[in-house]
Design an enzyme around this catalytic site. Sequence first.
Site, PDB file in Angstrom:
ATOM      1  N   ASP A 202       0.840  -1.204   0.000  1.00 52.10           N
ATOM      2  CA  ASP A 202       0.000   0.000   0.000  1.00 52.10           C
ATOM      3  C   ASP A 202       0.878   1.258   0.000  1.00 52.10           C
ATOM      4  O   ASP A 202       1.844   1.333   0.761  1.00 52.10           O
ATOM      5  CB  ASP A 202      -0.868  -0.038   1.273  1.00 52.10           C
ATOM      6  CG  ASP A 202      -1.945   1.023   1.287  1.00 52.10           C
ATOM      7  OD1 ASP A 202      -2.758   1.053   0.362  1.00 52.10           O
ATOM      8  OD2 ASP A 202      -1.964   1.839   2.237  1.00 52.10           O
ATOM      9  N   GLU A 263       1.742  -0.624  -5.048  1.00 49.58           N
ATOM     10  CA  GLU A 263       0.806   0.438  -5.389  1.00 49.58           C
ATOM     11  C   GLU A 263       1.618   1.725  -5.361  1.00 49.58           C
ATOM     12  O   GLU A 263       1.907   2.264  -4.298  1.00 49.58           O
ATOM     13  CB  GLU A 263      -0.328   0.541  -4.365  1.00 49.58           C
ATOM     14  CG  GLU A 263      -1.350   1.583  -4.788  1.00 49.58           C
ATOM     15  CD  GLU A 263      -1.987   2.402  -3.671  1.00 49.58           C
ATOM     16  OE1 GLU A 263      -3.024   3.023  -3.911  1.00 49.58           O
ATOM     17  OE2 GLU A 263      -1.439   2.449  -2.554  1.00 49.58           O
TER      18      GLU A 263
END
Length: 539
Positions: A202, A263
């Site tokens: 993330d 990401e």
Amino acid sequence: MAVKTPWWRDAVVYEIYLRSLTDSSADGVGDIGGIRSRLRYLRDLGVDAVWITPWYRSPMVDGGYDVADYQDIDPLFGTLYDARALIDEVHDSGMRIIIDLVPNHTSDQHPWFQDALSAGPGSAERGRYIFRTGRAPDQPPNDWRSVFGGSAWTQVPDGEWYLHLFAAAQPDLNWRNPEVAAEFEDILRFWLDRGVDGFRVDVAHGLIKASDLPDLSIGREDLIEPPDRTDHPHWDRPEVHDIYRSWRRIAESYGGDRIFVAEAWVATPDRLARYVRPDELHTAFNFDFLRSPWRPDSLRSVIQSNMKALDAVGAPAIWVLSSHDVTRHVTRYGRPHTSTVGPRHELPEPVDLEVGTRRARAALLLMLALPGSAYLYQGEELGLEEVEDLPEELLQDPTWHRSGHTARGRDGCRVPLPWHGPVPPFGFAADGVQPWLPQPRHWAARTVQAESDDPNSMLSLYRNALTLRHSLEALGDGEMSWLDSPPEVLVFHRGHGLACAVNLGEKPWELPEYKRLLLASETLQDGKLAPDTAAWLEV
Ligand code: NOJ
């Protein structure tokens, strides 16, 4: 003997937004038991792996991206025992499992942050986060903005401020502190020991901040996308790469098959390629593809520039059209501005779902024919649209609140899936249970059951395309070459006599000579490829 392609270079991975796949405990929220009950569906759909959004203990301020304990499962979703059982069952079904790692920030309920609050200014506990004194007693240390709206700083009662690039309940960790790095190495090992095949990282572009925390001086609210500069004080700092080198070493120590997918919202394909150099993360999402308007020139150039940058470091491309963070692509492609991914501040534009659906079908064949791996987002195989009329009082995305109720945020792509039956909850939960977000009644025609019976449904197209992709040697990892075509048609060759053609123009296009039509997103019209249609051909 032929060398086997590593699985992650061409896997089709299915993103499970845990709260919304299936509820097995009758509380209206999806859970691990729910996933276990759908593994057969996923295997039959033809995916190679699943990625599960965060399942850790969390106050759920940001759907679990606010983690209070990285080594335990939130009771809302199940137990560690359930997680172990799921990992085994995924493997028994012949698939792999990727979990979500959230290293940029913890929850404000994480013991570390609670300790930092009580230990006070100057303490080692505060040194794990980014605490500073303000510019003036009531002014934050700098002008950084939260991705969800408002200032990126919140003041605590003793007067210091802490940084949070997302919600105030998600304090950013200080990755310059070796204790933080050591903690995450433990977390990686904890889950690798339990058998996970990889991690989705993330906010991989956000972990390191410029030490002097300089002002951005941009004065814009929409800083989610890094401006096209490489000296941004909190996105895409060069120092993040050292972290990923050490993670790669850990993954390698478990054998070559455990992987990372980043990401990373960065400015250019070359910047993205830096995350996937041979000693860093294995793969990274290609958000240029997802953000591209449905236009031939743009798609062609995104594909070309990304393939070139990734080839230079030997990494595969990771194509993706939707996720739990962006407007569902059936809706996006049905809008006049096909590249608006949200969260939206302006009033929604009119949507033509018929056009959007047609383009989404073509986009799938394009994506699955490109070299590399592809990520699907749950529900796209049913052609689900963004739910744009959720009642305001039910919106949960922190964006809604932090934008002063001007941006509705991402709940519209997170509505629980419809599985079967004529009325909500459509098998998502036991009859009579209210899902955490209401499902549109017209999804009765979009359930897995309804679409399974229809050879022309989106689900049938996904099943056919994935079955073919597995059987055709040409698809997956490898080379591609563009073939001659008018500018509004994309045509490329994948070797072994396979070509993919996508008509993004306004007129039907006469296909060149081919041996066999393998699959088309719409029926051909007198042998021609209609507008917004794609086909796989044996040539
Ligand atoms: C990206 C995640 O996909 C998103 O859902 C989350 O809100 C932010 N990172 C913050 O963790």
